[in-house]
Design a protein around this motif. Structure first.
Motif, short mmCIF file in Angstrom:
data_model
loop_
_atom_site.label_atom_id
_atom_site.label_comp_id
_atom_site.label_asym_id
_atom_site.label_seq_id
_atom_site.Cartn_x
_atom_site.Cartn_y
_atom_site.Cartn_z
N LEU A 23 0.83 -1.20 0.00
CA LEU A 23 0.00 0.00 0.00
C LEU A 23 0.87 1.26 0.00
O LEU A 23 0.63 2.19 -0.76
N GLU A 29 -4.37 -1.36 -4.21
CA GLU A 29 -5.34 -0.47 -3.59
C GLU A 29 -5.81 -1.06 -2.28
O GLU A 29 -5.70 -2.27 -2.04
N SER A 30 -6.31 -0.19 -1.42
CA SER A 30 -6.81 -0.65 -0.13
C SER A 30 -8.11 -1.41 -0.34
O SER A 30 -8.86 -1.15 -1.27
N SER A 36 -6.81 2.14 4.19
CA SER A 36 -6.53 3.50 3.71
C SER A 36 -5.95 4.36 4.82
O SER A 36 -5.02 5.14 4.60
N SER A 93 -2.99 2.51 -7.09
CA SER A 93 -3.31 2.90 -5.72
C SER A 93 -4.57 3.77 -5.69
O SER A 93 -4.64 4.80 -6.37
N ASP A 94 -5.54 3.38 -4.88
CA ASP A 94 -6.74 4.20 -4.74
C ASP A 94 -6.42 5.57 -4.15
O ASP A 94 -7.02 6.57 -4.52
N LEU A 95 -5.45 5.64 -3.24
CA LEU A 95 -5.07 6.93 -2.67
C LEU A 95 -4.50 7.85 -3.74
O LEU A 95 -4.83 9.04 -3.77
N HIS A 127 -13.37 1.89 -6.99
CA HIS A 127 -13.02 1.87 -5.57
C HIS A 127 -13.88 2.87 -4.79
O HIS A 127 -14.01 4.03 -5.16
N GLY A 129 -13.37 4.43 -2.02
CA GLY A 129 -12.67 5.59 -1.49
C GLY A 129 -12.48 6.69 -2.53
O GLY A 129 -12.68 7.87 -2.24
#
Length: 171
Positions: A23, A29-30, A36, A93-95, A127, A129
């Protein structure tokens, strides 16, 4: 072959070290909000944008997640403007994709309806998030001009995508 989704950790303390390392490197991704919240934004920023490593210490690890998202977007915008936005929109990565949503919200060259339309890929992201950060990123602009926001979002309420319809309602 059907890919099985990872269940993910229910608590930050339960995120396995190997998952946390992936991560923080921006490789995956989380799977949960807890994952997250476990991500070290400075480490992730250094991993995915090493040219901005010297600015990573500007991200307060004790700030709330939306403040950290906003701060990273500011750092990226100061350095790059929107030049790498498409790269962020498709990142594993979703972030990082969420940073893209916050980055897009900083674009003062677009009208609110143009920003809303440009936010579509983030609003329809698979995602949870990223979808949440998309409307949170636009919230200040929406609050500043609710009439323009409503006009721009009304067509989204009939969209085929449930994610787009939900974005319109949440925004």
């Amino acid at each position: 072959m059907v890919e099985t989704k990872r269940k993910g950790a229910a608590r930050v303390a339960d995120v396995p070290p190997d998952i946390l390392a992936q991560l923080n490197a921006g490789e995956i991704e989380s799977a949960t909000l807890s994952e997250s919240l476990a991500i070290d934004f400075a480490t992730l920023l250094r991993s995915v944008l090493p040219d901005l490593s010297n600015k990573a210490d500007r991200v307060d690890p004790k700030a709330g997640i939306t403040k950290r998202m906003s701060k990273v977007a500011e750092i990226i915008f100061e350095a790059d403007g929107l030049s790498r936005l498409s790269w962020r929109a498709s990142h594993p990565s979703d972030l990082v994709r969420g940073w893209g949503a916050y980055l897009l919200a900083l674009d003062d060259q677009r009208s609110l309806p143009e920003q809303v339309e440009a936010m579509r890929p983030f609003a329809d992201d698979p995602h949870f998030g990223v979808r949440e950060w998309a409307w949170l990123a636009l919230r200040p602009a929406i609050c500043a001009d609710p009439e323009a926001a409503i006009s721009a979002l009304i067509p989204w309420t009939g969209d085929a995508s449930e994610n787009i319809r939900r974005f319109a309602c949440e925004a």
